[in-house]
Design an enzyme around this catalytic site. Sequence first.
Site, PDB file in Angstrom:
ATOM      1  N   ASP A  26       0.828  -1.210   0.000  1.00 17.14           N
ATOM      2  CA  ASP A  26       0.000   0.000   0.000  1.00 17.14           C
ATOM      3  C   ASP A  26       0.858   1.255   0.000  1.00 17.14           C
ATOM      4  OD1 ASP A  26      -2.616   1.388   2.161  1.00 17.14           O
ATOM      5  OD2 ASP A  26      -2.326   1.457  -0.022  1.00 17.14           O
ATOM      6  N   ASP A  51      -3.243  -3.026  -2.494  1.00 17.38           N
ATOM      7  CA  ASP A  51      -4.279  -1.999  -2.538  1.00 17.38           C
ATOM      8  C   ASP A  51      -4.102  -1.159  -3.808  1.00 17.38           C
ATOM      9  OD1 ASP A  51      -5.191   0.958  -0.636  1.00 17.38           O
ATOM     10  OD2 ASP A  51      -6.449  -0.462  -1.733  1.00 17.38           O
ATOM     11  N   ASN A  52      -5.176  -0.513  -4.246  1.00 15.31           N
ATOM     12  CA  ASN A  52      -5.113   0.506  -5.308  1.00 15.31           C
ATOM     13  C   ASN A  52      -4.679   0.016  -6.683  1.00 15.31           C
ATOM     14  OD1 ASN A  52      -3.590   2.102  -2.664  1.00 15.31           O
ATOM     15  ND2 ASN A  52      -5.629   2.750  -3.344  1.00 15.31           N
ATOM     16  N   GLU A  79     -11.317   4.344  -1.212  1.00 19.84           N
ATOM     17  CA  GLU A  79     -11.737   4.691   0.150  1.00 19.84           C
ATOM     18  C   GLU A  79     -12.531   5.992   0.207  1.00 19.84           C
ATOM     19  OE1 GLU A  79      -8.649   3.840  -0.677  1.00 19.84           O
ATOM     20  OE2 GLU A  79      -7.174   5.324  -0.124  1.00 19.84           O
ATOM     21  N   LYS A 132       2.957   3.496  -5.557  1.00 19.28           N
ATOM     22  CA  LYS A 132       2.411   2.502  -6.508  1.00 19.28           C
ATOM     23  C   LYS A 132       3.484   1.991  -7.465  1.00 19.28           C
ATOM     24  CE  LYS A 132      -0.815   3.439  -3.992  1.00 19.28           C
ATOM     25  NZ  LYS A 132      -0.790   2.666  -2.731  1.00 19.28           N
TER      26      LYS A 132
END
Length: 214
Positions: free
Chosen positions: A141, A169-170, A199, A144
């Site tokens: 997380d 995540d993401n 989120e 990136k």
Amino acid sequence: TGRTRPERLLQYLQKNGTRGDANNVVDTIDRFCGTVEWAMNVGGEKGKIVDKVVLETNPGTVLELGTYCGYSAVRMGRLLAPGSRLITLEMNPAYAKVAKEVIAFAGLDKQVEVLVGSTTELIPQLKKKLDIDTFDMIFLDHWKQSYLPDTKLLEECGLLRKGTVLLADNVICPGTPDYLQYVRSSPKYLSQHFPSVLEYTNAPDGLEKSVYLG
Ligand SMILES: O=C(NC/C=C/[C@H]1OC[C@H](O)[C@@H]1O)c1cc([N+](=O)[O-])cc(O)c1O
Ligand SMILES: [Mg+2]
């Protein structure tokens, strides 16, 4: 009055949260981010998927890359069996300071350890530093563009074992295209996508669960 968003989040938690109650810490931070100020925590919707993966995996050792305010460290730490350990790496000392206070507020400072530094520098030191051989689960997380190089570094450092679960995540927003392509095409991984939302918004996002096959 906190100068930074993490400090305002911590102040809100200290004012409105219940010390020692990790579930309440998760809900209180989600309320802050949903009603006062957005922050880049994994959040409630994706958080329910994280909960499911943690409970299914029941990891004895977890490594998190990118602590920020400690929301996901508390979210995962609250579900770990006694004696399990969660190590979380954060390169920004100001974020790490807030995270340590959030984790202590939740009563998880025995299970969760925050290390301050870059992943590139810390990952090769983990075996020595922590007396840990391999991790049962990794939560990605952080930056990136660091997901892919750090995954390769984890492989090279022998920190993954057959069955280690990588949860990222993401992967849709902000997006990690090179990482996704790698885990979905490499014979070393079995990948599964969990569509969700970014989120505290209704923008599309998602998690990617990739099992290391060794
Ligand atoms: O950049 C993101 N995360 C990067 C975090 C970086 C952290 O690790 C290194 C840095 O010190 C920071 O603490 C991010 C960004 C969004 N976003 O919507 O922009 C949403 C998310 O869930 C995110 O994790
Ligand atoms: Mg994130």
